[in-house]
Design a protein around this motif. Structure first.
Motif, PDB file in Angstrom:
ATOM      1  N   ARG A 167       0.862  -1.189   0.000  1.00 34.98           N
ATOM      2  CA  ARG A 167       0.000   0.000   0.000  1.00 34.98           C
ATOM      3  C   ARG A 167       0.891   1.229   0.000  1.00 34.98           C
ATOM      4  O   ARG A 167       1.812   1.342   0.800  1.00 34.98           O
ATOM      5  N   MET A 168       0.605   2.134  -0.902  1.00 37.35           N
ATOM      6  CA  MET A 168       1.342   3.388  -0.946  1.00 37.35           C
ATOM      7  C   MET A 168       0.967   4.219   0.281  1.00 37.35           C
ATOM      8  O   MET A 168      -0.172   4.161   0.744  1.00 37.35           O
ATOM      9  N   PRO A 169       1.929   4.981   0.809  1.00 37.42           N
ATOM     10  CA  PRO A 169       1.605   5.820   1.972  1.00 37.42           C
ATOM     11  C   PRO A 169       0.499   6.819   1.621  1.00 37.42           C
ATOM     12  O   PRO A 169       0.461   7.333   0.501  1.00 37.42           O
ATOM     13  N   ALA A 170      -0.358   7.040   2.575  1.00 35.50           N
ATOM     14  CA  ALA A 170      -1.432   8.018   2.365  1.00 35.50           C
ATOM     15  C   ALA A 170      -0.863   9.425   2.412  1.00 35.50           C
ATOM     16  O   ALA A 170       0.020   9.719   3.208  1.00 35.50           O
ATOM     17  N   ASP A 171      -1.357  10.300   1.535  1.00 33.10           N
ATOM     18  CA  ASP A 171      -0.898  11.686   1.599  1.00 33.10           C
ATOM     19  C   ASP A 171      -1.621  12.434   2.713  1.00 33.10           C
ATOM     20  O   ASP A 171      -1.147  13.407   3.224  1.00 33.10           O
ATOM     21  N   ARG A 172      -2.762  11.933   3.078  1.00 35.91           N
ATOM     22  CA  ARG A 172      -3.492  12.442   4.241  1.00 35.91           C
ATOM     23  C   ARG A 172      -4.417  11.326   4.695  1.00 35.91           C
ATOM     24  O   ARG A 172      -4.822  10.494   3.893  1.00 35.91           O
ATOM     25  N   PRO A 173      -4.733  11.287   5.948  1.00 40.13           N
ATOM     26  CA  PRO A 173      -5.593  10.197   6.421  1.00 40.13           C
ATOM     27  C   PRO A 173      -6.985  10.289   5.811  1.00 40.13           C
ATOM     28  O   PRO A 173      -7.469  11.375   5.507  1.00 40.13           O
ATOM     29  N   VAL A 174      -7.601   9.134   5.615  1.00 41.24           N
ATOM     30  CA  VAL A 174      -8.994   9.141   5.192  1.00 41.24           C
ATOM     31  C   VAL A 174      -9.851   9.436   6.407  1.00 41.24           C
ATOM     32  O   VAL A 174      -9.389   9.361   7.549  1.00 41.24           O
ATOM     33  N   GLN A 175     -11.096   9.764   6.168  1.00 40.75           N
ATOM     34  CA  GLN A 175     -11.991  10.128   7.263  1.00 40.75           C
ATOM     35  C   GLN A 175     -12.203   8.951   8.204  1.00 40.75           C
ATOM     36  O   GLN A 175     -12.504   7.845   7.759  1.00 40.75           O
ATOM     37  N   PRO A 176     -12.024   9.156   9.506  1.00 40.73           N
ATOM     38  CA  PRO A 176     -12.276   8.072  10.461  1.00 40.73           C
ATOM     39  C   PRO A 176     -13.746   7.685  10.466  1.00 40.73           C
ATOM     40  O   PRO A 176     -14.616   8.467  10.099  1.00 40.73           O
ATOM     41  N   SER A 177     -13.999   6.458  10.900  1.00 40.47           N
ATOM     42  CA  SER A 177     -15.381   6.023  11.046  1.00 40.47           C
ATOM     43  C   SER A 177     -16.018   6.812  12.193  1.00 40.47           C
ATOM     44  O   SER A 177     -15.356   7.574  12.886  1.00 40.47           O
ATOM     45  N   ALA A 178     -17.293   6.592  12.387  1.00 32.51           N
ATOM     46  CA  ALA A 178     -18.000   7.297  13.459  1.00 32.51           C
ATOM     47  C   ALA A 178     -17.316   7.060  14.807  1.00 32.51           C
ATOM     48  O   ALA A 178     -16.848   5.969  15.100  1.00 32.51           O
ATOM     49  N   LEU A 179     -17.243   8.102  15.592  1.00 31.36           N
ATOM     50  CA  LEU A 179     -16.602   8.005  16.905  1.00 31.36           C
ATOM     51  C   LEU A 179     -17.503   7.275  17.892  1.00 31.36           C
ATOM     52  O   LEU A 179     -18.716   7.433  17.879  1.00 31.36           O
ATOM     53  N   LEU A 180     -16.857   6.505  18.728  1.00 35.28           N
ATOM     54  CA  LEU A 180     -17.544   5.855  19.833  1.00 35.28           C
ATOM     55  C   LEU A 180     -17.035   6.550  21.087  1.00 35.28           C
ATOM     56  O   LEU A 180     -15.839   6.704  21.271  1.00 35.28           O
ATOM     57  N   SER A 181     -17.911   6.996  21.922  1.00 30.88           N
ATOM     58  CA  SER A 181     -17.428   7.682  23.115  1.00 30.88           C
ATOM     59  C   SER A 181     -18.159   7.156  24.347  1.00 30.88           C
ATOM     60  O   SER A 181     -19.285   6.712  24.278  1.00 30.88           O
ATOM     61  N   GLU A 182     -17.433   7.235  25.433  1.00 29.98           N
ATOM     62  CA  GLU A 182     -17.986   6.831  26.715  1.00 29.98           C
ATOM     63  C   GLU A 182     -17.628   7.898  27.739  1.00 29.98           C
ATOM     64  O   GLU A 182     -16.505   8.387  27.745  1.00 29.98           O
ATOM     65  N   PHE A 183     -18.569   8.204  28.561  1.00 27.31           N
ATOM     66  CA  PHE A 183     -18.257   9.090  29.676  1.00 27.31           C
ATOM     67  C   PHE A 183     -17.573   8.229  30.720  1.00 27.31           C
ATOM     68  O   PHE A 183     -18.137   7.292  31.250  1.00 27.31           O
TER      69      PHE A 183
END
Length: 124
Positions: A94-110
């Motif tokens: 895989r060629m290095p990414a020039d910028r990251p792709v969009q992350p998937s939806a965030l999962l958060s916990e308090f």
């Protein structure tokens, strides 16, 4: 022109029956094994000396490559006697990414009154 990076090749284990290499031909393949581009390299005298002594040659990758995409290569060499058969196909890289792709939806916990833990899947 600009390039996305470099590749390195050597001729370890190759037999030329004493004839010097004249050219190298490369095929760039997509993940399905389809030839995307062919290109050739003519080694300089210094590069030939390096190959004979077990070294390798570095060359710029073609501009057709897209950051973050996967490719493989195969090659063949030419001497005064003609072209060799094509090599086996290299591992897919895989060629290095020039910028990251969009992350998937965030999962958060308090998790406490002071901080929140965020998680997401790596974008590949």
């Amino acid at each position: 022109g600009s390039t996305i990076g470099m590749f390195r090749f050597n001729t370890k284990g190759a037999r030329t029956t004493g004839l010097p290499y004249i050219r190298f031909e490369f095929e760039m393949l997509d993940v399905a094994g389809n030839v995307m581009q062919e290109f050739e390299a003519e080694p300089t005298k210094d590069e030939l000396d390096e190959l004979v002594n077990g070294g390798s040659i570095r060359r710029a990758l073609p501009e057709i490559l897209a950051a973050g995409e996967q490719y493989s290569l195969r090659t063949r060499a030419k001497t005064a006697a003609g072209w060799s058969p094509l090599s086996g196909t290299s591992e897919v890289v895989r060629m290095p990414a020039d910028r990251p792709v969009q992350p998937s939806a965030l999962l958060s916990e308090f998790t406490s009154v002071r901080w929140i833990e965020l998680e997401w899947w790596v974008p590949y």
